[in-house]
Each structure stands twice: as C-alpha cells, then as structure tokens.
Design an enzyme around this catalytic site. Structure first.
Site, PDB file in Angstrom:
ATOM      1  N   CYS A 136      42.563  46.834  85.959  1.00 46.86           N
ATOM      2  CA  CYS A 136      42.703  46.036  84.736  1.00 46.86           C
ATOM      3  C   CYS A 136      41.376  45.388  84.362  1.00 46.86           C
ATOM      4  O   CYS A 136      40.953  44.410  85.005  1.00 46.86           O
ATOM      5  CB  CYS A 136      43.782  44.969  84.947  1.00 46.86           C
ATOM      6  SG  CYS A 136      43.952  43.860  83.538  1.00 46.86           S
ATOM      7  N   CYS A 139      41.703  41.757  83.053  1.00 46.03           N
ATOM      8  CA  CYS A 139      41.955  40.752  84.097  1.00 46.03           C
ATOM      9  C   CYS A 139      40.702  40.488  84.930  1.00 46.03           C
ATOM     10  O   CYS A 139      40.418  39.354  85.284  1.00 46.03           O
ATOM     11  CB  CYS A 139      43.049  41.210  85.058  1.00 46.03           C
ATOM     12  SG  CYS A 139      44.428  42.055  84.298  1.00 46.03           S
ATOM     13  N   ASP A 140      39.976  41.542  85.272  1.00 44.29           N
ATOM     14  CA  ASP A 140      38.946  41.413  86.311  1.00 44.29           C
ATOM     15  C   ASP A 140      37.512  41.603  85.835  1.00 44.29           C
ATOM     16  O   ASP A 140      36.575  41.376  86.609  1.00 44.29           O
ATOM     17  CB  ASP A 140      39.219  42.435  87.439  1.00 44.29           C
ATOM     18  CG  ASP A 140      40.569  42.202  88.094  1.00 44.29           C
ATOM     19  OD1 ASP A 140      41.008  41.034  88.132  1.00 44.29           O
ATOM     20  OD2 ASP A 140      41.184  43.173  88.561  1.00 44.29           O
TER      21      ASP A 140
END
Ligand code: NAP
Length: 312
Positions: A136, A139-140
């Site tokens: 992701c 997200c990261d």
C-alpha cells in the site's frame, strides 16, 4: 423475542458494497453491511482516483470512500464491523455467521467482498512485511522519504502507485517479469518518461533479505536464469489480486480461480436471493465505476426479489 431479520445483508464495503447499501437503504429496505476492517476496499488504499466521472481534478481514494460510506449511512445502511466466516440457508432465510461467533439473519445477500492483494510468495516476504515490504503506497509511502525503492508488477496498480511513490523516494525501480507492460497507455507514458522511474525488465524477485529491515532483493533474469543482488530500502508489491471468497465455500458456485459466478446483468448467483457485485464476480471489469454500477444493479435486483417474495 423476535429475531432481527435484515432485508439485505451486504458483505464487503468497497465501491460495490457501499453503492449497494446506498440503493437498498434508499429503497427503504432494512440494510446492513459487513466489513472486517474499515470500509472503502481497495479504493481506500489508492492515492488518486482520476477516472471516476464527476471529479475532473481527481479525488483521493480515502476521500471518495469516506463520502460513499457517509452517503450509504445517511439513508440507513447499518455497518457491522465483523468478519464473515460462513453463510448458510435455513427455512428460506440466510444466516451470516461471523468469526466472533455471532449470527445474523437476512432475506437476501449481496456478495461484494472484492479481492485482496496477491503476495509474491518468496522467502523473506512475510518476515519483512511492515519492515520494508509493503502492498500500500498510500499507507507506507511517506516512510520512504529520500530512499530508493523497488516496485514489483507491470499493471495499472504498479505504475499508478509507482508514480505516487516518486513524491517520497529518490528513485523508483519497477521490476517486471516481462518486457511489455500490462498497464493502460496513459500510465505507461507517464511512467516511462518519469525522471525518477526506471525499469528492470524480464526479472522476478527470488527472495527479500536484510538485517531487521529490507536491504536486498535477489533478482532473477527470466531469460538467462542468472541471479543478482539488488540493494533497496523497500519493495512495494503490486502483482494483482485474489478474490476474497474463503467464507463462501460451496454456498454459491465459484469459477476455477474462486471468483463468484453471477449473471453480469442481474448479478444473480447460483443461489436464489444471493447476488454478487464488483471485483468478486467472475469477468468483472475491475474499475471503481463498474463496481459501483454492479452494486446498484445487485441492490435493485434484491429489491425486485423481495417484492416477488411478498407477492407470493
Ligand atoms: P493486474 O492488471 O493483474 O497486473 C498485475 C501485474 O503483476 C502484471 O503486470 C503481471 O505480469 C504481474 N504479476 C502477476 N503475478 C506476478 C508474480 N507472481 N510475480 C511477478 N509479477 C507478477 O493487476 P493490477 O495492476 O493490480 O490491476 C488490477 C485491475 O485493477 C486491472 O483491471 C486494472 O486495470 C485495474 N486498475 C485500474 C487502475 C486505473 O484505472 N487507474 C488503477 C489500478 C488498477 P504480466 O503482465 O506478465 O501478467
């Protein structure tokens, strides 16, 4: 005490499920939606959605999913944050059993649990997930500011997310198993001309290693079978998806890849009163706009099915 019986139980809160919720609850049907984590599905993990009509400037994945959830809730869809473990039918009623041991009853079911990201299945991948291996970018990505990273895959996800990752990373190396990309032409052009993106063609990752966090990938050239070490600070894997149908068993017919077989117009599965919408359905066009369209169609069909039940 009377048991609570839903008219429509939707499983999955991505684009298909949220739209089904909106349509079913606006039709005054008692509607619930099961989601094991937070709603939005794959779209909530996407940076920018550029091809959903009505947003010429694009809209972020988290923003559009939050809006869809708000809209479904506004008309009465109830969200149940539970993982569905099993489906049964008894006395013309469906029973939805959850992992926590609860049971819910419904007159119809819409299967909309979509698909989840595929893993490479190589040594080190699981061990380093969250320590340099990610699925992701939204997200990261921020953890990789000023770092050089690898992206695996040659489809739309790999290129779209790879382009997004250039906001943080100094360099994004796209590792693809062929010498031709699967992604749409617009994304190919953007990625191929991007100053921070380069391609490693005809290569697969054989293992991920490091001490405490990802430091090295073992890459194999698929033409020569030669392997080499490739230093990297992280690896984002975008190699497709597998359907989330483990809880379905033989409740409805699945194809050989475990996608639900359902009519592409009526969304009817092999079991009366059970419909399927979005990426979970075999042959579905995997786009947000079509997932939403299928969610709408499934909700309307559930409504007709319930009207028919009442008449008989
Ligand atoms: P995808 O289209 O299935 O592409 C997966 C990519 O990963 C392919 O390039 C494939 O290689 C490669 N791959 C598969 N298994 C692999 C393995 N074990 N090892 C190494 N490489 C592997 O998946 P996706 O990119 O996630 O897209 C899924 C669907 O969502 C598509 O229909 C796509 O159009 C859609 N989508 C659309 C957008 C958009 O419209 N902007 C954005 C994201 C996704 P091969 O090419 O050799 O098969």
């Amino acid at each position: 005490m009377d048991k609570n019986i839903w008219d429509v139980a939707i499983i999955g809160g991505g684009g298909a499920g949220l739209t089904a919720g909106l349509y079913a609850s606006r039709a005054n049907l008692k509607t619930c939606l099961f989601e094991k984590m937070s709603s939005g599905g794959q779209i909530a993990l996407t940076d920018t959605v550029e091809n959903y009509p009505g947003f010429p400037e694009g809209i972020t994945g988290p923003e559009i999913s939050a809006k869809m959830e708000e809209q479904a809730k506004k008309y009465g869809t109830e969200f149940i944050l539970e993982e569905v473990a099993k489906l049964e039918e008894k006395n013309s009623q469906f029973i939805i059993r959850t992992s926590s041991g609860k049971e819910y009853f419904s007159k119809t079911i819409i299967l909309a649990s979509g698909a989840s990201f595929r893993r490479m299945g190589v040594p080190g991948e699981r061990e380093f997930t969250g320590r340099g291996v990610s699925y992701c970018a939204t997200c990261d990505g921020a953890f990789f500011k000023n770092k050089a990273i690898a992206v695996v895959g040659g489809g739309d996800s790999a290129l779209q997310e790879g382009i997004f990752l250039t906001r943080f990373a100094t360099q994004v190396h796209v590792i693809h198993r062929r010498d031709k990309l699967r992604a749409s032409p617009i994304l190919q052009t953007r990625a191929l001309h991007h100053p921070k993106i380069d391609f490693i063609w005809n290569a697969v990752v054989e293992s991920v290693s490091g001490s405490g966090k990802v430091e090295n990938l073992k890459l194999k050239d698929v033409n020569t079978n030669q392997t080499r070490d490739f230093k990297t600070d992280g690896v984002f894997v975008f190699i497709g998806h597998d359907p989330e149908t483990g809880y379905i068993g033989d409740f409805v017919k699945l194809d050989e890849k475990k996608y639900v077989i359902a009519d592409p117009v009526t969304m009817e599965t092999s079991r009366k009163g059970v419909f399927a919408a979005g990426e979970i359905r075999t042959g579905a066009v995997k786009q947000l706009v079509t997932a939403c369209g299928e969610g709408c169609a499934a909700a309307l069909q559930a409504q007709y099915y319930l009207e028919n039940l009442e008449q008989h």
